[in-house]
Motif scaffolding. Structure first.
Motif, mmCIF file in Angstrom:
data_model
loop_
_atom_site.group_PDB
_atom_site.id
_atom_site.type_symbol
_atom_site.label_atom_id
_atom_site.label_comp_id
_atom_site.label_asym_id
_atom_site.label_seq_id
_atom_site.Cartn_x
_atom_site.Cartn_y
_atom_site.Cartn_z
ATOM 1 N N HIS A 110 -4.505 7.882 -7.839
ATOM 2 C CA HIS A 110 -3.943 6.850 -7.015
ATOM 3 C C HIS A 110 -4.104 6.770 -5.726
ATOM 4 C CE1 HIS A 110 -2.474 5.476 -11.074
ATOM 5 N NE2 HIS A 110 -1.881 6.403 -11.087
ATOM 6 N N GLY A 111 -4.843 7.653 -5.065
ATOM 7 C CA GLY A 111 -4.990 7.721 -3.659
ATOM 8 C C GLY A 111 -5.526 6.508 -2.904
ATOM 9 N N THR A 112 -6.472 6.058 -3.448
ATOM 10 C CA THR A 112 -7.199 4.820 -2.956
ATOM 11 C C THR A 112 -6.074 3.576 -2.823
ATOM 12 O OG1 THR A 112 -9.378 5.469 -3.723
ATOM 13 C CG2 THR A 112 -9.388 3.145 -3.197
ATOM 14 N N GLU A 113 -5.466 3.516 -3.937
ATOM 15 C CA GLU A 113 -4.563 2.499 -3.980
ATOM 16 C C GLU A 113 -3.629 2.706 -2.883
ATOM 17 O OE1 GLU A 113 -1.999 -0.085 -7.101
ATOM 18 O OE2 GLU A 113 -2.951 1.395 -7.852
ATOM 19 N N LEU A 114 -2.972 3.829 -2.758
ATOM 20 C CA LEU A 114 -1.945 4.119 -1.952
ATOM 21 C C LEU A 114 -2.211 4.165 -0.563
ATOM 22 C CD1 LEU A 114 -0.116 7.179 -3.680
ATOM 23 C CD2 LEU A 114 0.975 5.016 -3.292
ATOM 24 N N LYS A 115 -3.464 4.477 -0.097
ATOM 25 C CA LYS A 115 -4.055 4.321 1.279
ATOM 26 C C LYS A 115 -4.264 2.825 1.395
ATOM 27 C CE LYS A 115 -7.202 7.549 0.434
ATOM 28 N NZ LYS A 115 -8.322 8.454 0.509
ATOM 29 N N ARG A 116 -4.689 2.231 0.572
ATOM 30 C CA ARG A 116 -4.755 0.585 0.903
ATOM 31 C C ARG A 116 -3.432 0.024 1.360
ATOM 32 N NH1 ARG A 116 -3.278 -3.281 -2.042
ATOM 33 N NH2 ARG A 116 -3.268 -2.099 -3.820
ATOM 34 N N LEU A 117 -2.410 0.528 0.291
ATOM 35 C CA LEU A 117 -1.176 -0.098 0.450
ATOM 36 C C LEU A 117 -0.416 0.273 1.865
ATOM 37 C CD1 LEU A 117 1.091 -1.978 -0.809
ATOM 38 C CD2 LEU A 117 2.001 0.335 -1.814
ATOM 39 N N ALA A 118 -0.761 1.531 2.063
ATOM 40 C CA ALA A 118 -0.199 1.846 3.265
ATOM 41 C C ALA A 118 -0.689 1.281 4.570
ATOM 42 C CB ALA A 118 -0.378 3.732 3.606
ATOM 43 N N ASN A 119 -2.015 1.286 4.510
ATOM 44 C CA ASN A 119 -3.005 0.331 5.565
ATOM 45 C C ASN A 119 -2.181 -1.261 5.688
ATOM 46 O OD1 ASN A 119 -4.951 0.010 7.513
ATOM 47 N ND2 ASN A 119 -5.734 -1.545 6.169
ATOM 48 N N GLU A 120 -1.876 -1.703 4.655
ATOM 49 C CA GLU A 120 -1.151 -2.953 4.624
ATOM 50 C C GLU A 120 0.140 -3.321 5.088
ATOM 51 O OE1 GLU A 120 -1.368 -4.397 0.739
ATOM 52 O OE2 GLU A 120 -3.705 -4.737 0.344
ATOM 53 N N GLN A 121 0.942 -2.180 5.020
ATOM 54 C CA GLN A 121 2.245 -2.086 5.480
ATOM 55 C C GLN A 121 2.510 -1.146 6.632
ATOM 56 O OE1 GLN A 121 4.699 -3.454 3.723
ATOM 57 N NE2 GLN A 121 3.177 -4.384 2.107
ATOM 58 N N ASP A 122 1.322 -0.795 7.347
ATOM 59 C CA ASP A 122 1.160 -0.273 8.692
ATOM 60 C C ASP A 122 2.018 0.885 8.646
ATOM 61 O OD1 ASP A 122 0.133 0.047 11.173
ATOM 62 O OD2 ASP A 122 2.054 -1.010 12.052
ATOM 63 N N VAL A 123 1.918 1.983 7.534
ATOM 64 C CA VAL A 123 2.547 3.074 7.547
ATOM 65 C C VAL A 123 1.312 4.305 7.378
ATOM 66 C CG1 VAL A 123 4.739 2.286 6.723
ATOM 67 C CG2 VAL A 123 3.069 3.161 4.989
ATOM 68 N N THR A 124 1.536 5.415 7.708
ATOM 69 C CA THR A 124 0.703 6.562 7.474
ATOM 70 C C THR A 124 0.985 7.388 6.110
ATOM 71 O OG1 THR A 124 0.625 6.742 9.788
ATOM 72 C CG2 THR A 124 -0.173 8.826 8.635
ATOM 73 N N ILE A 125 -0.059 7.736 5.672
ATOM 74 C CA ILE A 125 -0.047 8.469 4.475
ATOM 75 C C ILE A 125 -0.750 9.880 4.604
ATOM 76 C CG2 ILE A 125 -1.990 7.553 3.336
ATOM 77 C CD1 ILE A 125 -0.469 7.923 0.509
ATOM 78 N N GLY A 126 -0.135 11.094 4.480
ATOM 79 C CA GLY A 126 -0.607 12.418 4.680
ATOM 80 C C GLY A 126 -0.880 13.034 3.425
ATOM 81 N N PHE A 127 -1.958 13.728 2.999
ATOM 82 C CA PHE A 127 -2.136 14.393 2.098
ATOM 83 C C PHE A 127 -2.878 15.813 2.153
ATOM 84 C CE2 PHE A 127 -5.259 11.234 3.052
ATOM 85 C CZ PHE A 127 -6.468 11.788 2.739
ATOM 86 N N GLU A 128 -2.705 16.378 3.397
ATOM 87 C CA GLU A 128 -3.251 17.527 3.593
ATOM 88 C C GLU A 128 -2.965 18.587 2.454
ATOM 89 O OE1 GLU A 128 -5.919 20.038 4.807
ATOM 90 O OE2 GLU A 128 -5.245 18.810 6.609
ATOM 91 N N ALA A 129 -1.617 18.542 1.937
ATOM 92 C CA ALA A 129 -1.217 19.530 1.010
ATOM 93 C C ALA A 129 -1.797 19.541 -0.434
ATOM 94 C CB ALA A 129 0.278 19.546 1.034
ATOM 95 N N THR A 130 -2.731 18.378 -0.585
ATOM 96 C CA THR A 130 -3.336 18.296 -1.961
ATOM 97 C C THR A 130 -4.386 19.103 -2.301
ATOM 98 O OG1 THR A 130 -4.468 16.388 -1.267
ATOM 99 C CG2 THR A 130 -2.266 15.729 -2.257
ATOM 100 N N VAL A 131 -4.887 19.576 -1.180
ATOM 101 C CA VAL A 131 -6.160 20.340 -1.476
ATOM 102 C C VAL A 131 -6.059 21.557 -0.407
ATOM 103 C CG1 VAL A 131 -8.766 20.486 -1.079
ATOM 104 C CG2 VAL A 131 -7.611 18.193 -1.385
#
Length: 402
Positions: A110-131
């Protein structure tokens, strides 16, 4: 001093690492972010199994207790599985919270969807710890992608499988005993399927593919092989020939599309993965300008993963301290972005023509606007002055002085 208010989802190994790191590094965080970092709530699955050292922190098993908090800036996701993490982060983003996640399975789906939603809501999503746990591969790739064209990424992305293969070779253990040792040391779960069958590494490869190539590989066409078929006898043969076997994930964009594989491979002494042993992870990046970059370090565990989460928080905090109108430029539309101006002398926003976009009022008689130069030059109001702003103003307090 204002504070950054954080809710932590999950209080297992990673969650506890984040909680402790925030507590022990508070002075360092304050000096970097200019604000106190406060964990205000922790979500757990079973209240009876957990106890917090700070009585001011809300401990709850109900996400509604968290999402309804009035002061909430960041939600850190340290739980596992596609759900309920995905639903929780959707709600957090809609609330206007920045989010940081360590949940690689959820983010691969669901990363693509969450990044799109975060962009729409003008917030940041961090995911360094996933890899790759404590290895800063996400930030490294983001920096490279400014100019370089990344051609291939390969990695030992699962510490559990690497530990098992190391013990099979070094100690002559059969697979079953090496797995048991990994479980006894806390490197493998009671159900190790995700690790030993390559699912975990595959999820991480998908996340890297979306970052590097802007799309994920076709899951049904990808190759995913585990390590369960490797025997002690095979290990002896490999060693006699100067090889070591490693469980490697690889992504590469070809004329046929994105090729993604997760499988055991042999490497010789000249390969950078040859020396990656135990629970260590490593990532090898091939780019057209810089050539090859290899990163290695702890791929999992309480504090390596907490480190990745905290570094995401630092990046997020630095962005949040910037003026709202100084967001990162859209590279695809860079030439059409108008300059910023300071307009003073008591002008009212309603007096300015339409092409001039008022961004913020700094004082009663000072505005920050964004506009083409000709529109600003067309202002003919007595006592009003204006100056173009060159460069980036990093902190709001630079402008606010009285």
């Amino acid at each position: 001093m204002s504070a950054i208010h954080i809710a932590l989802l999950g209080y297992g190994t990673v969650g506890k690492g984040v909680f402790q790191t925030v507590k022990t590094h508070q002075n360092r965080l304050k000096s970097i972010l200019g604000k106190e970092v406060k964990i205000v709530a922790v979500l757990v699955k079973n209240l009876g199994k957990h106890q917090l050292s700070d009585e001011e922190v809300i401990l709850t098993d109900d996400f509604e207790d968290i999402i309804k908090l009035e002061k909430l800036d960041v939600i850190i996701d340290a739980i596992v599985g596609k759900e309920p993490g995905f639903s929780y982060l959707q709600q957090a983003i809609h609330k206007g919270c920045h989010v940081i996640t360590a949940n690689k399975e959820m983010f691969a789906h669901h990363g693509t969807e969450l990044k799109r939603l975060a962009n729409e809501q003008d917030v940041t999503i961090g995911f360094e710890a996933t890899v790759a746990g404590g290895i800063p591969v996400i930030q490294t790739l983001k920096q490279l992608l400014n100019v370089n064209k990344v051609e291939k990424v390969q990695g030992i992305l699962n510490g559990t499988s690497n530990f098992i293969l190391t013990k099979m070779r070094e100690d002559g253990l059969p697979f079953d005993l090496a797995l048991k040792l990994a479980q006894e040391n806390g490197f493998a779960e009671a159900d190790p399927t995700n690790d030993i069958e390559g699912y975990d590494a595959f999820y991480k490869a998908v996340i890297l593919s979306e970052l590097v190539f802007g799309e994920s590989p076709k899951w049904e066409e990808s190759i995913r092989e585990g390590i369960t078929a490797i025997t002690s006898e095979q290990m002896d043969v490999f060693s006699s020939l100067g090889f070591r076997i490693k469980h490697v994930a690889s992504i590469e964009k070809t004329t046929k599309g994105i090729q993604c594989t997760v499988k055991p491979v042999l490497v010789n002494e000249a390969h950078p993965f040859y020396q990656i042993e135990g629970v260590q992870n490593s990532v090898s990046i091939d780019a057209d300008i810089v050539g090859n970059i290899s990163l290695q370090g702890p791929g999992a565990g309480m504090f390596p993963t907490a480190s990745a989460i905290i570094e995401d928080l630092i990046h997020l905090g630095k962005k949040s301290n910037r003026l709202s109108y100084l967001e990162q430029e859209n590279e695809s539309n860079k030439d059409s972005i108008h300059p910023f101006w300071l307009i003073g002398g008591g002008v009212n926003a309603s007096d300015l023509p339409a092409p001039i976009q008022v961004i913020e009022r700094i004082h009663s008689n000072v505005l920050i606007v964004q506009a083409p130069e000709e529109a600003v030059n067309a202002i003919h109001i007595p006592d009003v002055y204006y100056y173009q702003i060159l460069g980036k103003l990093e902190c709001k307090k630079i402008l606010v002085s009285n």
